[in-house]
Design a protein around this motif. Structure first.
Motif, PDB file in Angstrom:
ATOM      1  N   ILE A 103       0.851  -1.208   0.000  1.00 43.97           N
ATOM      2  CA  ILE A 103       0.000   0.000   0.000  1.00 43.97           C
ATOM      3  C   ILE A 103       0.876   1.243   0.000  1.00 43.97           C
ATOM      4  CG2 ILE A 103      -1.797   1.267   1.244  1.00 43.97           C
ATOM      5  CD1 ILE A 103      -2.491  -1.458   2.619  1.00 43.97           C
ATOM      6  N   ILE A 104       0.516   2.178  -0.865  1.00 44.85           N
ATOM      7  CA  ILE A 104       1.209   3.466  -0.923  1.00 44.85           C
ATOM      8  C   ILE A 104       0.179   4.559  -0.679  1.00 44.85           C
ATOM      9  CG2 ILE A 104       2.549   5.054  -2.357  1.00 44.85           C
ATOM     10  CD1 ILE A 104       3.474   2.577  -3.964  1.00 44.85           C
ATOM     11  N   THR A 105       0.439   5.421   0.306  1.00 48.56           N
ATOM     12  CA  THR A 105      -0.398   6.595   0.539  1.00 48.56           C
ATOM     13  C   THR A 105       0.446   7.837   0.274  1.00 48.56           C
ATOM     14  OG1 THR A 105       0.182   6.894   2.871  1.00 48.56           O
ATOM     15  CG2 THR A 105      -1.571   5.314   2.385  1.00 48.56           C
ATOM     16  N   ASN A 106      -0.159   8.998   0.418  1.00 45.86           N
ATOM     17  CA  ASN A 106       0.596  10.244   0.256  1.00 45.86           C
ATOM     18  C   ASN A 106       1.689  10.374   1.310  1.00 45.86           C
ATOM     19  OD1 ASN A 106      -0.021  11.966  -1.961  1.00 45.86           O
ATOM     20  ND2 ASN A 106      -2.090  12.202  -1.150  1.00 45.86           N
ATOM     21  N   GLU A 107       1.469   9.750   2.465  1.00 37.62           N
ATOM     22  CA  GLU A 107       2.387   9.913   3.587  1.00 37.62           C
ATOM     23  C   GLU A 107       3.433   8.806   3.705  1.00 37.62           C
ATOM     24  OE1 GLU A 107      -1.076   9.935   4.107  1.00 37.62           O
ATOM     25  OE2 GLU A 107      -1.089  12.122   3.849  1.00 37.62           O
ATOM     26  N   GLN A 108       3.069   7.574   3.278  1.00 38.71           N
ATOM     27  CA  GLN A 108       3.939   6.449   3.617  1.00 38.71           C
ATOM     28  C   GLN A 108       3.744   5.270   2.662  1.00 38.71           C
ATOM     29  OE1 GLN A 108       3.708   5.707   7.807  1.00 38.71           O
ATOM     30  NE2 GLN A 108       4.963   3.860   7.747  1.00 38.71           N
ATOM     31  N   THR A 109       4.763   4.426   2.591  1.00 36.87           N
ATOM     32  CA  THR A 109       4.703   3.182   1.823  1.00 36.87           C
ATOM     33  C   THR A 109       4.778   2.012   2.792  1.00 36.87           C
ATOM     34  OG1 THR A 109       5.703   4.157  -0.149  1.00 36.87           O
ATOM     35  CG2 THR A 109       5.877   1.769   0.077  1.00 36.87           C
ATOM     36  N   TYR A 110       3.896   1.025   2.607  1.00 39.11           N
ATOM     37  CA  TYR A 110       3.822  -0.125   3.502  1.00 39.11           C
ATOM     38  C   TYR A 110       4.078  -1.408   2.729  1.00 39.11           C
ATOM     39  CZ  TYR A 110       1.230   3.173   6.478  1.00 39.11           C
ATOM     40  OH  TYR A 110       0.838   4.269   7.216  1.00 39.11           O
ATOM     41  N   ALA A 111       5.021  -2.227   3.200  1.00 49.77           N
ATOM     42  CA  ALA A 111       5.157  -3.585   2.691  1.00 49.77           C
ATOM     43  C   ALA A 111       4.013  -4.418   3.258  1.00 49.77           C
ATOM     44  CB  ALA A 111       6.500  -4.170   3.108  1.00 49.77           C
ATOM     45  N   PHE A 112       3.759  -5.588   2.681  1.00 50.31           N
ATOM     46  CA  PHE A 112       2.704  -6.455   3.209  1.00 50.31           C
ATOM     47  C   PHE A 112       2.944  -6.731   4.693  1.00 50.31           C
ATOM     48  CE2 PHE A 112       1.999  -7.165  -1.261  1.00 50.31           C
ATOM     49  CZ  PHE A 112       0.643  -7.449  -1.361  1.00 50.31           C
ATOM     50  N   SER A 113       4.193  -6.965   5.055  1.00 51.09           N
ATOM     51  CA  SER A 113       4.540  -7.296   6.442  1.00 51.09           C
ATOM     52  C   SER A 113       4.414  -6.096   7.380  1.00 51.09           C
ATOM     53  CB  SER A 113       5.957  -7.855   6.509  1.00 51.09           C
ATOM     54  OG  SER A 113       6.888  -6.913   5.985  1.00 51.09           O
ATOM     55  N   GLU A 114       4.305  -4.883   6.821  1.00 52.77           N
ATOM     56  CA  GLU A 114       4.229  -3.667   7.637  1.00 52.77           C
ATOM     57  C   GLU A 114       2.814  -3.125   7.796  1.00 52.77           C
ATOM     58  OE1 GLU A 114       8.602  -1.780   6.463  1.00 52.77           O
ATOM     59  OE2 GLU A 114       6.837  -1.326   5.225  1.00 52.77           O
ATOM     60  N   ILE A 115       1.839  -3.760   7.155  1.00 50.73           N
ATOM     61  CA  ILE A 115       0.452  -3.298   7.291  1.00 50.73           C
ATOM     62  C   ILE A 115       0.026  -3.463   8.752  1.00 50.73           C
ATOM     63  CG2 ILE A 115      -1.955  -3.689   6.616  1.00 50.73           C
ATOM     64  CD1 ILE A 115      -0.887  -4.751   3.923  1.00 50.73           C
ATOM     65  N   PRO A 116      -0.449  -2.382   9.384  1.00 56.82           N
ATOM     66  CA  PRO A 116      -0.852  -2.487  10.798  1.00 56.82           C
ATOM     67  C   PRO A 116      -1.870  -3.603  11.016  1.00 56.82           C
ATOM     68  CG  PRO A 116      -0.850  -0.201  10.079  1.00 56.82           C
ATOM     69  CD  PRO A 116      -0.640  -1.025   8.844  1.00 56.82           C
ATOM     70  N   LYS A 117      -1.653  -4.404  12.038  1.00 60.25           N
ATOM     71  CA  LYS A 117      -2.549  -5.526  12.342  1.00 60.25           C
ATOM     72  C   LYS A 117      -3.442  -5.158  13.517  1.00 60.25           C
ATOM     73  CE  LYS A 117       0.727  -8.957  10.588  1.00 60.25           C
ATOM     74  NZ  LYS A 117       1.694  -7.954  10.115  1.00 60.25           N
ATOM     75  N   ILE A 118      -4.728  -5.389  13.351  1.00 60.09           N
ATOM     76  CA  ILE A 118      -5.704  -5.074  14.387  1.00 60.09           C
ATOM     77  C   ILE A 118      -6.280  -6.379  14.921  1.00 60.09           C
ATOM     78  CG2 ILE A 118      -7.934  -3.986  14.878  1.00 60.09           C
ATOM     79  CD1 ILE A 118      -5.779  -2.591  12.130  1.00 60.09           C
ATOM     80  N   GLU A 119      -6.307  -6.523  16.231  1.00 61.14           N
ATOM     81  CA  GLU A 119      -6.816  -7.750  16.858  1.00 61.14           C
ATOM     82  C   GLU A 119      -8.322  -7.638  17.111  1.00 61.14           C
ATOM     83  OE1 GLU A 119      -5.238 -10.573  17.651  1.00 61.14           O
ATOM     84  OE2 GLU A 119      -3.309  -9.881  16.834  1.00 61.14           O
ATOM     85  N   PHE A 120      -9.034  -8.713  16.781  1.00 61.20           N
ATOM     86  CA  PHE A 120     -10.458  -8.822  17.102  1.00 61.20           C
ATOM     87  C   PHE A 120     -10.643 -10.132  17.866  1.00 61.20           C
ATOM     88  CE2 PHE A 120     -10.327  -6.250  13.203  1.00 61.20           C
ATOM     89  CZ  PHE A 120     -11.053  -5.139  13.615  1.00 61.20           C
ATOM     90  N   ARG A 121     -10.593 -10.037  19.184  1.00 64.60           N
ATOM     91  CA  ARG A 121     -10.614 -11.246  20.005  1.00 64.60           C
ATOM     92  C   ARG A 121     -12.008 -11.537  20.539  1.00 64.60           C
ATOM     93  NH1 ARG A 121      -4.974 -10.550  23.447  1.00 64.60           N
ATOM     94  NH2 ARG A 121      -3.574 -10.678  21.636  1.00 64.60           N
ATOM     95  N   SER A 122     -12.435 -12.775  20.294  1.00 64.52           N
ATOM     96  CA  SER A 122     -13.739 -13.210  20.787  1.00 64.52           C
ATOM     97  C   SER A 122     -13.779 -14.734  20.746  1.00 64.52           C
ATOM     98  CB  SER A 122     -14.866 -12.642  19.915  1.00 64.52           C
ATOM     99  OG  SER A 122     -16.115 -13.148  20.313  1.00 64.52           O
ATOM    100  N   ALA A 123     -14.529 -15.316  21.668  1.00 62.49           N
ATOM    101  CA  ALA A 123     -14.625 -16.773  21.730  1.00 62.49           C
ATOM    102  C   ALA A 123     -15.452 -17.344  20.581  1.00 62.49           C
ATOM    103  CB  ALA A 123     -15.240 -17.184  23.067  1.00 62.49           C
ATOM    104  N   SER A 124     -16.337 -16.514  20.022  1.00 58.44           N
ATOM    105  CA  SER A 124     -17.184 -16.982  18.918  1.00 58.44           C
ATOM    106  C   SER A 124     -17.066 -16.039  17.730  1.00 58.44           C
ATOM    107  CB  SER A 124     -18.642 -17.053  19.384  1.00 58.44           C
ATOM    108  OG  SER A 124     -19.081 -15.771  19.795  1.00 58.44           O
ATOM    109  N   LYS A 125     -17.578 -16.474  16.585  1.00 56.76           N
ATOM    110  CA  LYS A 125     -17.556 -15.642  15.376  1.00 56.76           C
ATOM    111  C   LYS A 125     -18.502 -14.465  15.578  1.00 56.76           C
ATOM    112  CE  LYS A 125     -17.801 -15.695  10.373  1.00 56.76           C
ATOM    113  NZ  LYS A 125     -17.186 -16.381   9.247  1.00 56.76           N
TER     114      LYS A 125
END
Length: 444
Positions: A13-35
């Motif tokens: 991903i390339i934005t006006n501000e920064q370039t991100y490799a696949f490994s650098e894409i921010p990861k967001i956690e969604f934790r739950s016992a069920s779907k």
């Protein structure tokens, strides 16, 4: 589910501000016992795109909604579907803020089908709580098919300025990230000088647009621009005027660019057919041939276009309980469009069985609009139109401004996208039902 591989060091991903490799894409956690269900109010920002990618790689279902949605409708959707997480909203009753997320405070038992990946609205911002249910296989198969016929590889850099909540925009993200290609992410319009500076600076290889996009490209003199890295142009989201098809097809031939005209529906995740770039001039009035892995046919009795493929949705959802449902269509989609097919196997749309139009690539259900306006204004009215204008016919001239205000407020439509027409009497059948054929003849 790991739909996207985030281990690579290639540019994602390339934005006006920064370039991100696949490994650098921010990861967001969604934790739950069920779907659970994650609702994302979509904007073309790295935060939202990273959230989408993390959500798609989780075990949860993702509901993509346009950020500009009418807030009353949004509240109804939240009440109906009870998402566990909401992204892109500052506050909502029954939810608490945790960093950039709203989290539902009340624990409820949810039963969501394990294959359900994405929920997309059938009507964009225009008033429906009905959603298309797409599975992980629907998404993956369609993305792989797009990669195949558009010849997307790791060297591609696609400009992404269409909304993520719109199936066409979503498919650009899915197909390019799955192919290991790069996305140039922006929310700027093709009318802005800074948009083209971004395109040139980061050497975009492809551009996508709905008919309105191509109208604007012609207006700004796109074909005179110096874009040496551009290799591919795609168009979907409604029928493009044949004159414009010819204009851009001839430009593409001169510049050795591949120009694809495509047809699809959200219900097919979304791509159904395309015209191979070398046939665009010859077959400009058609929607082309079925995508790889798909099959098109025509119902002999009704002339309805039928599509068969592994990308056909699981079914619709109108409430939380529907998210538990499995595959209801068996891979067969009745498109609602009538069509003919020529001797070369190229299909042409001849009309619509159902009452939909497409404005700027957004599908509009005329019956939904009509119902909402009648409830709002308590007057007799009827809706018709074409793929470039919604027309609301009324019998009382005093209400013109109120109808305009309601359309802008409820549906976020630009004033150039609709017209309010005062007529003596809305044509009706003996049964009292509106004669939409006569209405259209008198209004267009």
């Amino acid at each position: 589910m790991n739909l996207f591989n985030l281990k690579s060091n290639d540019v994602a991903i390339i934005t006006n501000e920064q370039t991100y490799a696949f490994s650098e894409i921010p990861k967001i956690e969604f934790r739950s016992a069920s779907k659970e269900l994650i609702l994302i109010l979509c904007q073309n920002t790295i935060d939202i795109l990273a959230t989408y990618i993390s959500a798609m790689n989780s075990e949860h279902a993702v509901m993509l909604i346009a950020e500009g949605i009418n807030r009353e409708l949004l509240a109804n959707i939240i009440e109906t579907y009870q998402p566990k997480w909401i992204i892109g909203l500052e506050s909502h009753k029954g939810y608490e803020k945790n960093e950039n997320q709203l989290i539902r405070t009340k624990e409820i038992v949810t039963n969501i089908h394990p294959d359900l990946a994405i929920l997309l609205s059938t009507s964009g911002t225009t008033g429906s709580q009905k959603f298309v249910r797409l599975s992980y296989d629907n998404i993956r198969v369609n993305a792989e098919s797009i990669i195949d016929y558009l010849q997307i590889n790791q060297n591609e850099r696609a400009i992404m300025n269409l909304p993520l909540s719109y199936s066409y925009g979503m498919s650009i993200v899915n197909s390019h990230l799955l192919a290991g290609a790069s996305i140039l992410l922006t929310d700027e319009s093709v009318m802005e000088k800074s948009f083209w500076e971004f395109v040139k600076k980061h050497k975009a290889t492809s551009i996508a647009g709905v008919p309105f996009t191509y109208q604007m490209l012609q207006r700004i003199g796109f074909t005179k621009m110096e874009l040496p890295y551009l290799k591919t142009m795609t168009q979907a989201g409604g029928r493009l005027n044949e004159k414009l098809v010819k204009h851009f097809a001839e430009y593409a031939i001169e510049q050795n660019i591949r120009f694809y005209i495509m047809y699809g529906q959200t219900e097919a995740a979304p791509r159904i057919s395309y015209i191979p770039y070398e046939k665009v001039l010859e077959k400009s009035s058609t929607i082309g041939i079925a995508i790889p892995g798909g099959k098109l046919s025509i119902d002999a009795e009704t002339e309805e276009l039928i599509y068969k493929g592994a990308n056909v949705m699981m079914g619709y959802a109108e409430n939380l309980a529907d998210l538990a449902n499995g595959y209801e269509l068996n891979g067969v989609l009745y498109t609602g469009d009538t069509a003919i097919v020529d001797e070369d196997g190229y299909f042409t749309i001849t009309g619509r069985i159902k009452r939909f139009i497409k404005l700027f690539g957004l599908r509009i259900n005329l019956d939904d609009v009509e119902k909402k306006l009648e409830e709002e204004l308590q007057i007799s009215l009827a809706c018709t139109g074409s793929d470039d204008k919604l027309i609301v016919a009324i019998e009382q001239a005093d209400f013109v401004e109120q109808v305009k205000e309601a359309l802008e407020r409820l549906y976020k439509l630009h004033k150039t996208a609709f017209k309010v027409k005062v007529i003596v009497e809305i044509p009706r059948f003996v049964s009292g039902k509106t004669d939409y054929m006569k209405l259209k003849e008198s209004c267009l």
